[in-house]
Design a protein around this motif. Structure first.
Motif, PDB file in Angstrom:
ATOM      1  N   GLU B  33      54.471  29.734  23.457  1.00 17.68           N
ATOM      2  CA  GLU B  33      55.905  29.804  23.761  1.00 17.68           C
ATOM      3  C   GLU B  33      56.105  29.470  25.229  1.00 17.68           C
ATOM      4  O   GLU B  33      55.978  30.333  26.086  1.00 17.68           O
ATOM      5  CB  GLU B  33      56.415  31.235  23.518  1.00 17.68           C
ATOM      6  N   PRO B  50      52.383  25.149  46.594  1.00 21.77           N
ATOM      7  CA  PRO B  50      51.664  24.630  47.754  1.00 21.77           C
ATOM      8  C   PRO B  50      51.702  23.108  47.838  1.00 21.77           C
ATOM      9  O   PRO B  50      51.391  22.546  48.878  1.00 21.77           O
ATOM     10  CB  PRO B  50      50.224  25.123  47.525  1.00 21.77           C
ATOM     11  N   SER B  85      47.588  23.290  39.762  1.00 21.56           N
ATOM     12  CA  SER B  85      47.321  24.359  38.783  1.00 21.56           C
ATOM     13  C   SER B  85      47.019  25.693  39.453  1.00 21.56           C
ATOM     14  O   SER B  85      46.058  26.367  39.086  1.00 21.56           O
ATOM     15  CB  SER B  85      46.157  23.994  37.857  1.00 21.56           C
ATOM     16  N   CYS B  86      47.841  26.063  40.418  1.00 11.76           N
ATOM     17  CA  CYS B  86      47.591  27.337  41.106  1.00 11.76           C
ATOM     18  C   CYS B  86      48.251  28.503  40.383  1.00 11.76           C
ATOM     19  O   CYS B  86      47.967  29.653  40.680  1.00 11.76           O
ATOM     20  CB  CYS B  86      48.070  27.264  42.546  1.00 11.76           C
ATOM     21  N   TYR B  87      49.166  28.233  39.488  1.00  8.15           N
ATOM     22  CA  TYR B  87      49.839  29.248  38.674  1.00  8.15           C
ATOM     23  C   TYR B  87      50.712  30.224  39.458  1.00  8.15           C
ATOM     24  O   TYR B  87      51.127  31.243  38.927  1.00  8.15           O
ATOM     25  CB  TYR B  87      48.832  30.038  37.811  1.00  8.15           C
ATOM     26  N   PHE B  88      50.977  29.926  40.729  1.00 16.73           N
ATOM     27  CA  PHE B  88      51.890  30.802  41.484  1.00 16.73           C
ATOM     28  C   PHE B  88      53.270  30.789  40.834  1.00 16.73           C
ATOM     29  O   PHE B  88      53.882  31.834  40.605  1.00 16.73           O
ATOM     30  CB  PHE B  88      52.010  30.328  42.942  1.00 16.73           C
ATOM     31  N   VAL B  91      53.454  32.798  37.429  1.00 17.85           N
ATOM     32  CA  VAL B  91      53.545  34.268  37.472  1.00 17.85           C
ATOM     33  C   VAL B  91      54.804  34.754  38.178  1.00 17.85           C
ATOM     34  O   VAL B  91      55.215  35.892  37.996  1.00 17.85           O
ATOM     35  CB  VAL B  91      52.300  34.939  38.112  1.00 17.85           C
ATOM     36  N   ARG B  92      55.430  33.887  38.981  1.00 21.89           N
ATOM     37  CA  ARG B  92      56.632  34.332  39.691  1.00 21.89           C
ATOM     38  C   ARG B  92      57.922  33.998  38.958  1.00 21.89           C
ATOM     39  O   ARG B  92      58.970  34.570  39.266  1.00 21.89           O
ATOM     40  CB  ARG B  92      56.681  33.686  41.078  1.00 21.89           C
ATOM     41  N   HIS B  98      56.159  28.811  31.255  1.00 27.70           N
ATOM     42  CA  HIS B  98      54.764  28.441  31.506  1.00 27.70           C
ATOM     43  C   HIS B  98      54.731  27.111  32.252  1.00 27.70           C
ATOM     44  O   HIS B  98      54.338  26.076  31.707  1.00 27.70           O
ATOM     45  CB  HIS B  98      53.996  28.353  30.192  1.00 27.70           C
ATOM     46  N   ASP B 101      51.565  24.867  32.419  1.00 32.79           N
ATOM     47  CA  ASP B 101      51.285  24.208  31.137  1.00 32.79           C
ATOM     48  C   ASP B 101      52.277  23.078  30.876  1.00 32.79           C
ATOM     49  O   ASP B 101      51.918  22.047  30.303  1.00 32.79           O
ATOM     50  CB  ASP B 101      51.343  25.225  29.980  1.00 32.79           C
TER      51      ASP B 101
END
Ligand code: SF4
Ligand code: SF4
Lengths: 332, 198
Positions: B33, B50, B85-88, B91-92, B98, B101
């Motif tokens: 999802e 970044p 692909s730091c995913y900051f 998660v924020r 997502h 992704d």
């Protein structure tokens, strides 16, 4: 001894041999028995996901299927590389959360006679297993040579604490698991503000200017905090901060020299292992001076260039002698 | 969530002429999802990124463009390719989108639409060609081939590092031994590619 399924990942066989050696050296005393996945394949890093999502997940899932088949008793897969860990965890997570997607990946696996039941395996990084399964008490029991006086910057990078599908870390931006572990080894741990910032990832290959700036921020911050060493949990982070530190320095005309070590190398030292057995000496920025501060003598990294014949074996032309290039001394 | 999903499920709702087919396609192609339709344009992602300085559109702008159906502009953008692909952002994001992704999905789509082909895409291709031949990746060969193609002028600077890889790290300049299940892996990937195209 408890059995764990082990996914080493490609860099453990090449650039991160020091990690491999030190992982092996510290798992034994902690009672972690690693059973390597038979005939595992590359996880595709972030590259396959960029090209083709379905084959990318199928590539990852072949490892999960093999691990599930091989598992007897243990259902926990340990991956020491953050990128491998996240890929394996991601495939398991999405195949489980999205059954239609899971079915599609299994249809691909079926072409090779394999199948994976999403959710059966627990995918974990070694740091998480050491902290949450083995426990710091057991770690402290094994410490015979505390790292007293060594100032360390705990550096986790991105892919361990984020997105953290199973909430194994205390925070996605400022987790303190690595801090706790290093403190248990007796080190002086700095409160490293950039501990989960990006190491540059594959930008060292595709956009070096962006990568150098990301590397610079981390190194400069560790330097400001007067860290003797930066401690990593991932071969890619270690490579970017260590092997590219010289190029970053030339790019910004700086002169940082902060050694970048794997957390298992420091665990090994604290457990009384010989530095030679822990892959010391394979780092670009020598750890000798830093480690001598706590009375540990580590081998000097090999400095001399290999014989010309060997250099020819590289898929690269010999260094060009063109104006402006002082390259051959650049890294020293 | 339910509200936004219902908009997707009925693209011709009374809200009018909005063409959500692009948004829909991205949602379909992203595993799980992704909540891609839930963006509230808060800008947290861009502010956390970044790589934002190197991007031609911030991640926030990309989400607005997806909703506006600006297919060509999105697929021509370098934004997904600059993502590390730091995913900051992930998660924020207050909407649990997502984002990382979705960036992968956009890279897939831009390559398939032949809208964007760059050093970045080529690095991924070189990497994966190795994996498809050997089942393993091989850092020295990869860096060598890639840099020869794209950063030939940087090679003098690379030489000491390449030598260091051999001496200090004891890396082999030879390709890895293929995995035993190479045939099996090839069959799996072939099927996966067919499924992706379907
Ligand atoms: S953080 Fe999430 S909600 Fe905010 S602009 Fe970015 S994608 Fe949209
Ligand atoms: S995951 Fe990508 S888009 Fe998101 S903050 Fe990191 S680099 Fe930017």
């Amino acid at each position: 001894m408890s059995d764990y399924i082990f996914y080493p990942g490609c860099s453990m066989e090449s650039s991160a041999k020091a990690y491999y050696a030190s992982v092996m050296a510290v798992c034994k005393p902690l009672g972690i028995e690693l059973k390597e996945i038979e005939d595992w394949n590359c996880c595709g890093a972030t590259e396959y996901l960029s090209l083709d999502v379905t084959p990318a997940y199928a590539l990852i899932a072949r490892n999960l299927a093999l691990a599930e088949k091989q598992a007897n008793g243990s259902k926990t897969v340990i991956a020491p590389c953050s990128a491998c860990y996240l890929n394996l965890a991601k495939a398991d997570h999405y195949m489980h959360e999205d059954p239609a997607f899971g079915a599609k990946i299994n249809e691909a696996l079926a072409a090779g006679g394999l199948h994976y039941d999403a959710g059966t395996l627990a995918i974990r990084h070694l740091l998480d297993v050491v902290i949450n399964e083995i426990g710091l008490d057991k770690v402290k029991e094994k410490v015979t040579k505390p790292l007293k006086g060594l100032r360390v910057a705990p550096y986790l990078g991105c892919m361990l604490p984020r997105p953290d599908y199973n909430t194994r870390y205390s925070d996605s931006e400022h987790p303190d698991e690595l801090d706790q572990l290093l403190a248990a080894l007796g080190a002086e741990v700095i409160d490293f503000p950039l501990k989960t910032h990006c190491c540059g990832g594959h930008m060292t290959q595709i956009g070096p200017d962006t990568a150098f700036e990301l590397i610079r921020r981390l190194i400069a911050s560790a330097d400001q905090y007067k860290a003797d060493v930066i401690v990593t949990v991932c071969p890619m982070c270690q490579m970017n901060l260590d092997a590219f530190q010289g190029q970053m320095n030339s790019y910004f005309k700086t002169n940082y020299k902060i050694p970048v070590l794997f957390f298992t190398q420091l665990m090994g030292i604290a457990f009384g292992e010989k530095p030679e057995k822990l892959g010391f000496g394979s780092e670009f920025v020598s750890a000798r001076q830093a480690m001598s501060r706590i009375g540990v003598e580590t081998p000097e990294p090999v400095e001399q260039a290999p014989r010309a014949r060997k250099a020819e074996g590289l898929p690269m032309p010999p260094p060009l002698k063109k104006g402006g290039s002082t390259s051959t001394e650049e890294e020293a | 969530m339910t509200e936004a999903v219902s908009v997707l499920a009925h693209p011709s709702t009374p809200t009018g002429a909005e063409d959500l087919s692009l948004l829909h396609e991205v949602a379909l192609r992203t595993p799980g999802e992704s909540h891609v339709e839930m963006c509230i344009q808060c800008g947290t992602c861009g502010g956390s990124c970044p790589s934002a300085a190197a991007m031609d559109h911030t991640p926030r702008a990309i989400f607005a463009m997806l909703r506006a159906g600006m297919r060509d502009e999105v697929l021509k953008s370098n934004t997904p390719w600059m993502c590390v692909s730091c995913y900051f952002c992930t998660v924020r994001c207050p909407q649990d989108i997502h984002i990382t992704d979705v960036m992968y999905t956009l890279k897939n789509m831009s390559l398939q639409a032949k809208q964007y082909d760059t050093t970045a895409a080529d690095f991924s291709k070189t990497f994966i060609a190795m994996v498809e031949d050997y089942g393993r990746s091989f850092e020295i060969g990869l860096a060598g081939i890639h840099n020869l193609k794209h950063f030939a002028t940087r090679l003098p600077n690379m030489a000491p590092m390449a030598i260091g890889m051999l001496t200090k790290k004891g890396m082999s300049p030879l390709p890895p031994k293929p995995i035993k299940g190479m045939d099996q892996l090839k069959k799996i990937l072939k099927r996966a590619k067919e499924l992706e195209a379907a």
